[in-house]
Write a protein that holds these residues in place. Structure first.
Motif, PDB file in Angstrom:
ATOM      1  N   VAL A  54       0.870  -1.183   0.000  1.00 50.66           N
ATOM      2  CA  VAL A  54       0.000   0.000   0.000  1.00 50.66           C
ATOM      3  C   VAL A  54       0.906   1.231   0.000  1.00 50.66           C
ATOM      4  N   ARG A  55       0.885   1.948  -1.127  1.00 51.56           N
ATOM      5  CA  ARG A  55       1.732   3.139  -1.224  1.00 51.56           C
ATOM      6  C   ARG A  55       1.104   4.122  -2.206  1.00 51.56           C
ATOM      7  N   PHE A  56       1.473   5.379  -2.037  1.00 53.10           N
ATOM      8  CA  PHE A  56       1.021   6.431  -2.943  1.00 53.10           C
ATOM      9  C   PHE A  56       2.169   6.794  -3.865  1.00 53.10           C
ATOM     10  N   ASP A  57       1.943   6.641  -5.173  1.00 52.84           N
ATOM     11  CA  ASP A  57       2.974   6.925  -6.165  1.00 52.84           C
ATOM     12  C   ASP A  57       2.645   8.161  -7.003  1.00 52.84           C
ATOM     13  N   GLY A  58       1.777   9.033  -6.493  1.00 49.19           N
ATOM     14  CA  GLY A  58       1.482  10.279  -7.182  1.00 49.19           C
ATOM     15  C   GLY A  58       0.178  10.315  -7.962  1.00 49.19           C
ATOM     16  N   ASP A  59      -0.537   9.205  -8.031  1.00 44.56           N
ATOM     17  CA  ASP A  59      -1.786   9.161  -8.790  1.00 44.56           C
ATOM     18  C   ASP A  59      -2.914   8.694  -7.870  1.00 44.56           C
ATOM     19  N   TRP A  60      -3.786   9.615  -7.486  1.00 38.79           N
ATOM     20  CA  TRP A  60      -4.872   9.267  -6.562  1.00 38.79           C
ATOM     21  C   TRP A  60      -5.831   8.248  -7.162  1.00 38.79           C
ATOM     22  N   ALA A  66      -4.278   3.617  -0.216  1.00 38.36           N
ATOM     23  CA  ALA A  66      -3.436   4.759   0.178  1.00 38.36           C
ATOM     24  C   ALA A  66      -4.193   6.078   0.024  1.00 38.36           C
ATOM     25  N   CYS A  67      -5.351   6.041  -0.622  1.00 36.71           N
ATOM     26  CA  CYS A  67      -6.184   7.235  -0.744  1.00 36.71           C
ATOM     27  C   CYS A  67      -7.038   7.325   0.514  1.00 36.71           C
TER      28      CYS A  67
END
Length: 152
Positions: A54-60, A66-67
């Protein structure tokens, strides 16, 4: 009425995630600045979930679990951190709901023996298009159940 932060779970539950306090994290009195505790807890939480994919890579739109957004943060300070070095954040889940969760945390010594601060944080999973609550994925819920504090 004053809300009390939860005590740490009696049974070994959750994870102890190492964090580093740097010299520039200290305030003018030589203590870890109060605003740094939540930041280090956030970093530990992010590291814990990255280990579960679970990670945020810049795209919601593709962020999945991760959102999410913080709904509430409570923290109590018990003892000052007065030196740079390695510490830990002990993380566990207090509650895992359909669209939200509450996790408990302790900012502590690297071995978990000394507690400097403790608290809870409420997160809500969001739909990236509407920013309304959305259900956690089953994979997230399965990983979360392993961190869940048992009901006393």
């Amino acid at each position: 009425m004053t809300a009390q932060a939860p005590t740490a779970p009696d049974a070994p539950v959750g994870r102890l995630v190492p964090v580093t306090v740097h010299f520039d994290d200290l305030d003018a009195l030589g203590m870890l600045h109060n605003a740094r505790y939540p930041l280090m807890v956030e970093r530990a939480w992010t590291e814990l979930w990255a280990g579960h994919g679970v990670r945020f890579d810049g795209d919601w739109e593709t962020a999945g679990d991760a959102c999410n957004a913080v709904r509430e943060l409570r923290i109590g300070y018990e003892a000052p951190v007065t030196r740079p070095g390695t510490y830990a954040v002990h993380l566990w889940l207090e509650r895992l709901g359909t669209t939200g969760l509450t996790y408990g945390f302790r900012f502590c010594s690297a071995d978990g023996a000394q507690t400097y601060a403790r608290g809870t944080r409420v997160l809500v999973r969001l739909d990236p298009g509407t920013l309304r609550p959305a259900p956690w994925s089953e994979a997230f819920r399965a990983a979360g159940r392993r961190l869940l504090r048992s009901a006393d």
